[in-house]
Design a protein around this motif. Structure first.
Motif, short mmCIF file in Angstrom:
data_model
loop_
_atom_site.label_atom_id
_atom_site.label_comp_id
_atom_site.label_asym_id
_atom_site.label_seq_id
_atom_site.Cartn_x
_atom_site.Cartn_y
_atom_site.Cartn_z
N TRP A 1 0.41 6.79 27.78
CA TRP A 1 0.36 8.00 26.95
C TRP A 1 1.61 8.11 26.09
CZ3 TRP A 1 -2.04 12.96 29.48
CH2 TRP A 1 -3.29 12.64 30.02
N ARG B 1 4.62 10.27 24.73
CA ARG B 1 5.37 11.39 25.31
C ARG B 1 6.44 11.87 24.34
NH1 ARG B 1 9.01 8.59 30.14
NH2 ARG B 1 10.80 7.95 28.85
N ARG C 1 5.88 -0.72 26.97
CA ARG C 1 6.16 0.67 26.61
C ARG C 1 7.06 0.70 25.37
NH1 ARG C 1 11.31 2.65 28.69
NH2 ARG C 1 12.47 0.92 29.63
N ASP D 1 12.28 5.70 24.30
CA ASP D 1 12.30 6.92 23.49
C ASP D 1 13.25 6.77 22.31
OD1 ASP D 1 10.61 8.86 25.25
OD2 ASP D 1 11.96 7.81 26.62
N TRP E 1 2.90 15.49 26.48
CA TRP E 1 2.23 14.19 26.41
C TRP E 1 0.98 14.31 25.55
CZ3 TRP E 1 4.67 16.02 30.68
CH2 TRP E 1 5.55 15.16 31.36
N THR F 1 6.62 6.01 25.00
CA THR F 1 5.36 5.91 25.72
C THR F 1 5.61 5.64 27.19
OG1 THR F 1 5.05 3.53 25.41
CG2 THR F 1 4.23 4.96 23.67
N GLU F 2 4.66 6.06 27.99
CA GLU F 2 4.70 5.72 29.41
C GLU F 2 4.19 4.28 29.57
OE1 GLU F 2 6.06 7.61 31.44
OE2 GLU F 2 5.90 9.66 30.68
N SER G 1 -3.39 9.18 35.05
CA SER G 1 -2.00 9.09 35.54
C SER G 1 -0.99 9.01 34.40
CB SER G 1 -1.85 7.87 36.44
OG SER G 1 -2.22 6.68 35.75
N ARG G 2 -1.42 9.27 33.18
CA ARG G 2 -0.58 9.25 31.98
C ARG G 2 -0.06 7.87 31.62
NH1 ARG G 2 2.89 14.77 33.21
NH2 ARG G 2 1.36 16.26 32.39
N GLN G 3 -0.63 6.82 32.19
CA GLN G 3 -0.22 5.47 31.81
C GLN G 3 -0.57 5.22 30.34
OE1 GLN G 3 -0.78 2.09 34.52
NE2 GLN G 3 -1.82 3.53 35.91
#
Length: 437
Positions: free
Chosen positions: A377, A379, A346, A349, A396, A415-416, A373-375
């Motif tokens: 993604w 953000r 990941r 942030d 997202w 990122t997730e 599941s937003r893996q």
């Protein structure tokens, strides 16, 4: 080059040429000139250093390590060179034990050299943890004459593990007044971490009134506004309206576009000889390689940037207040890199200081991205607030292969993480503005 023709036997002329080529981004030519300088008897530490940096840029990591060692053997243990050598070993092996001898040399220098102490702190934050970095700085931090740079390095190590210490360190710099401009953002974050956001806001407002283009301060102010519940903070709707998604190479038919992305993937993967990212980067569970669009001779990498001028100009213009749109700004790519994340990887942030627009192009994606599941993604809005805390994301973007995502550089983004097979390969870059171009 004219000087090397006039003085063909001069190692100094070859060294100067090598240094100039290296600074300009011509790594291969810089290495060749440094090799000629050494062959002509130029064995100065600076020549070996130019060669080491060029070899690192070319991905010849073992040879670069030997060149760094020759530089350190020939000249003094300069703190900056020791830091570069430690970083190379970390990127090459991801093995803290392999760095031990270089770190110990840096530690010896740090006892009497504040710049070495700052470099040691950065190194230990990457290969060990924040507590180890703070322990290394401890002899300096207790001194009344501790330099501001060391205090701010200590703040950076303390902000997520010891909020009261982070506030004490930033406050010392702030009270001295010598480095207030450099310390404003750090002190605001320290106040935020100490649950005093209302005290942080006027510091940032005053700083931004004098330095309105400070992206780090803009990002810090956004975090403070959200913690305060201020109506001026960005909403999910604001992020959705500002982040822009465009398709790369829309001129190509679907099959041709897929083949181009496949070739681009191969070209980018060839740039990743490393096992770990450089110090101080946002990457966790992945690697990063720098790209200079001016110097690459790969047509498929060039194609990412070709034809984007109008898109980037339009987007950058849309971010400027209407009252500031009178003069046309010249845009330039101020940094580009490729990142390959593996399972569990990941980006923490972060924001990008010193530029206006940031962009990321998706080249390869793991199956988990499409799982719903937003893996993996992208953000936005999950700003860190000190003491290990992070605000919840507000927006997202689901990555799609061949998409380019544009956003203001001061937007908090990360990122997730994702799990499972495959990796996440991207090409990212920043865009700066120069007025009057």
């Amino acid at each position: 080059m004219q000087l090397t023709r006039l003085r063909p036997a001069s190692p100094v002329a070859e060294h100067n040429l090598a240094a100039a080529l290296g600074d300009a981004g011509f790594a291969l030519e810089a290495d060749q000139a440094a090799t000629r300088a050494i062959a002509k008897g130029g064995t100065a530490a600076a020549t070996w250093l130019v060669k080491a940096r060029a070899l690192t840029a070319l991905g010849y990591l073992d040879e670069a390590a030997l060149a760094f060692d020759r530089s350190l053997q020939t000249g003094p243990d300069e703190a900056g060179v020791l830091r570069e050598r430690a970083q190379l070993e970390w990127m090459r092996s991801r093995d803290p034990a392999a760095l031990r001898s270089v770190v110990e040399r840096l530690r010896e220098r740090a006892a009497g050299d504040p710049s070495a102490a700052v470099h040691l702190c950065e190194c230990l934050r990457a290969v060990a943890d924040a507590s180890a970095a703070l322990d290394a700085l401890a002899p300096w931090l207790v001194r009344e004459d501790c330099p501001d740079a060391v205090l701010l390095a200590g703040f950076g190590a303390a902000i997520d593990v010891d909020a009261p210490l982070a506030l004490r360190l930033s406050h010392r710099v702030w009270e001295r007044g010598r480095s207030r401009d450099q310390a404003a953002v750090a002190h605001a974050y320290a106040l935020l971490g100490a649950d005093c956001p209302q005290e942080a806001l006027p510091i940032l407002d005053d700083h931004l009134a004098r330095f309105p283009e400070d992206r780090a301060a803009q990002g810090a102010r956004e975090a403070v506004l959200r913690v305060c519940g201020d109506a001026r903070a960005l909403s999910a709707t604001d992020y959705a309206a500002t982040v822009r998604i465009v398709r790369l190479r829309p001129d190509l038919e679907a099959g041709d576009r897929t083949r181009w992305l496949d070739r681009l993937s191969g070209a980018l993967r060839a740039l990743h000889p490393f096992s770990a990212p450089p110090f101080g980067q946002s990457i966790r569970g992945g690697v990063q390689s720098r790209i200079d669009p001016r110097m690459t001779d790969d047509a498929d990498i060039h194609a990412v940037f070709d034809g984007l001028e109008a898109t980037l100009a339009s987007y950058a213009e849309s971010l400027r207040p209407r009252k500031d749109r009178a003069g046309r700004a010249r845009l330039e790519i101020s940094g580009a890199w490729s990142v390959r994340l593996s399972t569990g990887g990941r980006h923490v942030d972060h924001v990008h200081p010193g530029c206006r627009v940031s962009a990321v192009a998706y080249v390869d994606l793991p199956p988990a991205v499409a799982s719903g599941s937003r893996q993996g993604w992208l953000r936005f809005g999950a700003a860190p607030t000190g003491a290990g805390r992070t605000l919840p994301p507000l927006h997202w973007v689901e990555p799609r292969r061949g998409d380019l995502v544009l956003f203001p550089s001061w937007f908090w983004h990360g990122t997730e993480p994702f799990e499972g097979a495959g990796d996440r390969l991207t090409l990212a870059f920043n865009v700066s503005e120069r007025q009057g171009g």
